[in-house]
Design a protein around this motif. Structure first.
Motif, PDB file in Angstrom:
ATOM      1  N   MET A   1      34.049  78.973 -41.730  1.00  0.00           N
ATOM      2  CA  MET A   1      34.133  77.731 -40.960  1.00  0.00           C
ATOM      3  C   MET A   1      33.396  77.909 -39.641  1.00  0.00           C
ATOM      4  SD  MET A   1      37.514  75.637 -40.006  1.00  0.00           S
ATOM      5  CE  MET A   1      37.466  74.379 -38.789  1.00  0.00           C
ATOM      6  N   ASP A   2      32.622  76.917 -39.280  1.00  0.00           N
ATOM      7  CA  ASP A   2      31.806  76.964 -38.081  1.00  0.00           C
ATOM      8  C   ASP A   2      32.617  76.506 -36.869  1.00  0.00           C
ATOM      9  OD1 ASP A   2      29.394  77.577 -36.970  1.00  0.00           O
ATOM     10  OD2 ASP A   2      28.489  75.613 -37.330  1.00  0.00           O
ATOM     11  N   ILE A   3      32.637  77.334 -35.857  1.00  0.00           N
ATOM     12  CA  ILE A   3      33.348  76.993 -34.624  1.00  0.00           C
ATOM     13  C   ILE A   3      32.437  76.113 -33.786  1.00  0.00           C
ATOM     14  CG2 ILE A   3      34.402  77.914 -32.529  1.00  0.00           C
ATOM     15  CD1 ILE A   3      34.898  80.508 -34.076  1.00  0.00           C
ATOM     16  N   SER A   4      32.946  75.019 -33.268  1.00  0.00           N
ATOM     17  CA  SER A   4      32.125  74.111 -32.478  1.00  0.00           C
ATOM     18  C   SER A   4      31.783  74.725 -31.127  1.00  0.00           C
ATOM     19  CB  SER A   4      32.836  72.776 -32.284  1.00  0.00           C
ATOM     20  OG  SER A   4      33.809  72.886 -31.264  1.00  0.00           O
ATOM     21  N   ASP A   5      30.692  74.231 -30.571  1.00  0.00           N
ATOM     22  CA  ASP A   5      30.251  74.711 -29.264  1.00  0.00           C
ATOM     23  C   ASP A   5      31.327  74.499 -28.201  1.00  0.00           C
ATOM     24  OD1 ASP A   5      27.887  75.336 -30.507  1.00  0.00           O
ATOM     25  OD2 ASP A   5      26.733  73.697 -29.621  1.00  0.00           O
ATOM     26  N   ILE A   6      31.969  73.358 -28.252  1.00  0.00           N
ATOM     27  CA  ILE A   6      33.001  73.038 -27.257  1.00  0.00           C
ATOM     28  C   ILE A   6      34.153  74.031 -27.350  1.00  0.00           C
ATOM     29  CG2 ILE A   6      34.647  71.287 -26.482  1.00  0.00           C
ATOM     30  CD1 ILE A   6      31.681  70.644 -25.850  1.00  0.00           C
ATOM     31  N   ASP A   7      34.554  74.396 -28.579  1.00  0.00           N
ATOM     32  CA  ASP A   7      35.629  75.376 -28.754  1.00  0.00           C
ATOM     33  C   ASP A   7      35.230  76.733 -28.180  1.00  0.00           C
ATOM     34  OD1 ASP A   7      37.203  73.472 -29.998  1.00  0.00           O
ATOM     35  OD2 ASP A   7      36.611  74.082 -32.032  1.00  0.00           O
ATOM     36  N   CYS A   8      33.984  77.126 -28.424  1.00  0.00           N
ATOM     37  CA  CYS A   8      33.486  78.400 -27.884  1.00  0.00           C
ATOM     38  C   CYS A   8      33.498  78.384 -26.360  1.00  0.00           C
ATOM     39  CB  CYS A   8      32.066  78.682 -28.385  1.00  0.00           C
ATOM     40  SG  CYS A   8      31.937  79.075 -30.140  1.00  0.00           S
ATOM     41  N   ILE A   9      33.042  77.278 -25.785  1.00  0.00           N
ATOM     42  CA  ILE A   9      32.996  77.167 -24.322  1.00  0.00           C
ATOM     43  C   ILE A   9      34.411  77.197 -23.743  1.00  0.00           C
ATOM     44  CG2 ILE A   9      32.432  75.600 -22.417  1.00  0.00           C
ATOM     45  CD1 ILE A   9      29.961  74.735 -24.115  1.00  0.00           C
ATOM     46  N   LYS A  10      35.347  76.471 -24.374  1.00  0.00           N
ATOM     47  CA  LYS A  10      36.733  76.470 -23.891  1.00  0.00           C
ATOM     48  C   LYS A  10      37.331  77.874 -23.948  1.00  0.00           C
ATOM     49  CE  LYS A  10      37.900  71.684 -24.949  1.00  0.00           C
ATOM     50  NZ  LYS A  10      38.651  70.791 -25.848  1.00  0.00           N
ATOM     51  N   ALA A  11      37.066  78.592 -25.046  1.00  0.00           N
ATOM     52  CA  ALA A  11      37.582  79.958 -25.170  1.00  0.00           C
ATOM     53  C   ALA A  11      36.967  80.869 -24.103  1.00  0.00           C
ATOM     54  CB  ALA A  11      37.294  80.506 -26.569  1.00  0.00           C
ATOM     55  N   HIS A  61      30.629  76.038 -17.017  1.00  0.00           N
ATOM     56  CA  HIS A  61      31.733  75.143 -16.623  1.00  0.00           C
ATOM     57  C   HIS A  61      31.222  73.743 -16.243  1.00  0.00           C
ATOM     58  CE1 HIS A  61      30.259  76.858 -12.852  1.00  0.00           C
ATOM     59  NE2 HIS A  61      30.757  75.783 -12.248  1.00  0.00           N
ATOM     60  N   LYS A  62      29.919  73.619 -15.967  1.00  0.00           N
ATOM     61  CA  LYS A  62      29.326  72.330 -15.602  1.00  0.00           C
ATOM     62  C   LYS A  62      28.767  71.585 -16.816  1.00  0.00           C
ATOM     63  CE  LYS A  62      27.775  74.009 -11.094  1.00  0.00           C
ATOM     64  NZ  LYS A  62      26.584  74.273 -10.256  1.00  0.00           N
ATOM     65  N   PHE A  63      28.767  72.222 -17.985  1.00  0.00           N
ATOM     66  CA  PHE A  63      28.175  71.613 -19.178  1.00  0.00           C
ATOM     67  C   PHE A  63      28.942  70.351 -19.553  1.00  0.00           C
ATOM     68  CE2 PHE A  63      28.187  71.254 -23.869  1.00  0.00           C
ATOM     69  CZ  PHE A  63      26.857  70.915 -24.037  1.00  0.00           C
ATOM     70  N   LYS A  64      28.221  69.212 -19.586  1.00  0.00           N
ATOM     71  CA  LYS A  64      28.850  67.938 -19.919  1.00  0.00           C
ATOM     72  C   LYS A  64      28.065  67.170 -20.973  1.00  0.00           C
ATOM     73  CE  LYS A  64      31.161  67.314 -15.571  1.00  0.00           C
ATOM     74  NZ  LYS A  64      30.808  67.723 -14.273  1.00  0.00           N
ATOM     75  N   HIS A  65      27.028  67.786 -21.465  1.00  0.00           N
ATOM     76  CA  HIS A  65      26.177  67.105 -22.440  1.00  0.00           C
ATOM     77  C   HIS A  65      26.758  67.237 -23.841  1.00  0.00           C
ATOM     78  CE1 HIS A  65      23.188  66.669 -19.295  1.00  0.00           C
ATOM     79  NE2 HIS A  65      23.354  67.946 -19.020  1.00  0.00           N
ATOM     80  N   LYS A  66      26.246  66.433 -24.729  1.00  0.00           N
ATOM     81  CA  LYS A  66      26.703  66.480 -26.108  1.00  0.00           C
ATOM     82  C   LYS A  66      26.020  67.603 -26.882  1.00  0.00           C
ATOM     83  CE  LYS A  66      27.518  61.530 -26.235  1.00  0.00           C
ATOM     84  NZ  LYS A  66      27.093  60.263 -26.765  1.00  0.00           N
ATOM     85  N   PHE A  68      24.322  71.301 -26.706  1.00  0.00           N
ATOM     86  CA  PHE A  68      24.153  72.521 -25.918  1.00  0.00           C
ATOM     87  C   PHE A  68      22.716  73.022 -25.968  1.00  0.00           C
ATOM     88  CE2 PHE A  68      24.677  77.059 -24.925  1.00  0.00           C
ATOM     89  CZ  PHE A  68      25.449  76.964 -23.780  1.00  0.00           C
ATOM     90  N   LEU A  69      22.049  72.911 -27.118  1.00  0.00           N
ATOM     91  CA  LEU A  69      20.667  73.378 -27.229  1.00  0.00           C
ATOM     92  C   LEU A  69      19.756  72.586 -26.302  1.00  0.00           C
ATOM     93  CD1 LEU A  69      18.596  75.259 -28.515  1.00  0.00           C
ATOM     94  CD2 LEU A  69      18.362  73.619 -30.381  1.00  0.00           C
ATOM     95  N   ASN A  70      19.952  71.283 -26.208  1.00  0.00           N
ATOM     96  CA  ASN A  70      19.150  70.479 -25.279  1.00  0.00           C
ATOM     97  C   ASN A  70      19.374  70.929 -23.844  1.00  0.00           C
ATOM     98  OD1 ASN A  70      18.174  69.040 -27.419  1.00  0.00           O
ATOM     99  ND2 ASN A  70      19.306  67.173 -26.978  1.00  0.00           N
ATOM    100  N   TRP A  71      20.590  71.308 -23.510  1.00  0.00           N
ATOM    101  CA  TRP A  71      20.898  71.810 -22.172  1.00  0.00           C
ATOM    102  C   TRP A  71      20.158  73.125 -21.933  1.00  0.00           C
ATOM    103  CZ3 TRP A  71      24.936  75.420 -20.198  1.00  0.00           C
ATOM    104  CH2 TRP A  71      25.175  75.267 -18.826  1.00  0.00           C
ATOM    105  N   LEU A  72      20.143  73.997 -22.928  1.00  0.00           N
ATOM    106  CA  LEU A  72      19.385  75.253 -22.817  1.00  0.00           C
ATOM    107  C   LEU A  72      17.890  74.974 -22.651  1.00  0.00           C
ATOM    108  CD1 LEU A  72      21.118  77.445 -25.550  1.00  0.00           C
ATOM    109  CD2 LEU A  72      21.307  77.720 -23.069  1.00  0.00           C
ATOM    110  N   PHE A  73      17.373  74.010 -23.418  1.00  0.00           N
ATOM    111  CA  PHE A  73      15.959  73.645 -23.287  1.00  0.00           C
ATOM    112  C   PHE A  73      15.657  73.160 -21.867  1.00  0.00           C
ATOM    113  CE2 PHE A  73      15.405  72.588 -28.064  1.00  0.00           C
ATOM    114  CZ  PHE A  73      14.885  73.847 -28.321  1.00  0.00           C
ATOM    115  N   ARG A  74      16.570  72.389 -21.284  1.00  0.00           N
ATOM    116  CA  ARG A  74      16.361  71.879 -19.926  1.00  0.00           C
ATOM    117  C   ARG A  74      16.310  73.029 -18.928  1.00  0.00           C
ATOM    118  NH1 ARG A  74      20.142  68.353 -19.715  1.00  0.00           N
ATOM    119  NH2 ARG A  74      18.816  66.620 -20.254  1.00  0.00           N
ATOM    120  N   ILE A  75      17.216  73.986 -19.063  1.00  0.00           N
ATOM    121  CA  ILE A  75      17.223  75.151 -18.167  1.00  0.00           C
ATOM    122  C   ILE A  75      15.919  75.924 -18.330  1.00  0.00           C
ATOM    123  CG2 ILE A  75      18.325  77.367 -17.670  1.00  0.00           C
ATOM    124  CD1 ILE A  75      21.000  76.045 -18.613  1.00  0.00           C
TER     125      ILE A  75
END
Length: 196
Positions: A1-11, A61-66, A68-75
């Motif tokens: 089962m694939d863990i969602s990005d949000i779950d990983c970030i929360k953990a 902790h500032k990640f608010k986008h839907k 995560f890869l697009n956020w990495l591309f922006r950085i």
């Protein structure tokens, strides 16, 4: 089962230092590929790749986008632009200007002749030809093309990343495709003949 990005970030934010490992594994190939194509050099790409993840972890902790890869591309995009601005200031047209003062010569920034990574790993001249054609695009067109074709990023997100309208973004892609079509016309015709 694939863990969602949000779950990983929360953990991760909850104290599990290894929680982002699945995300690093999941996104390392598309992110590194994008950076490598935008920097035209493995040494720069490695540094920017590491800095991108460092900044992402520092600011997760500032990640608010839907996406995560697009956020990495922006950085990564911002880091590539910053590096290009710094390097542009240090390039000299004089052949002997590269010294201990941090300046380099124009020759230091030109691509080395010979086998490209695409030819070496892919073993095809077509891959090399496409890579050459893409390198002729303006930086903005190249970025739109790379993000759309290799990162599957939406035009809306690319427009936001490039701080332009979606129409400008679409026009950049259209110009990029038109230029690539013109440059690769012979290869396309050869491929069509081989398929008929």
């Amino acid at each position: 089962m694939d863990i969602s990005d949000i779950d990983c970030i929360k953990a991760y934010l909850g104290g599990d230092a290894d929680a982002l490992a699945p995300m690093v594994e999941k996104y390392k190939r598309p992110l590194y590929s994008f950076i490598l194509k935008m920097t035209e050099g493995r040494e720069d790409a490695d540094e920017i790749f590491q800095e991108t993840w460092f900044r992402a972890l520092k600011n997760v902790h500032k990640f608010k986008h839907k996406n995560f890869l697009n956020w990495l591309f922006r950085i990564a995009h911002n880091l590539v632009i910053d590096r290009a601005r710094r390097n542009r200031k240090n390039v000299s047209m004089q052949s002997g200007a590269g010294g201990d003062d941090g300046n380099s010569t124009l020759e230091d920034h030109l691509a080395a002749p010979g086998i490209t990574p695409a030819e070496e790993t892919g073993g095809t001249m077509l891959g090399s030809r496409i890579e050459q054609a893409v390198s002729t695009l303006s930086p903005e067109q190249k970025e739109v093309f790379m993000l759309r074709m290799y990162g599957n990023v939406s035009f809306k997100e690319i427009a936001r990343l490039q701080k332009c309208s979606i129409n400008t973004c679409l026009a950049r892609m259209q110009y990029a495709l038109g230029k690539l079509r013109s440059i690769l016309k012979d290869e396309y015709e050869e491929l069509q003949e081989a398929m008929s």
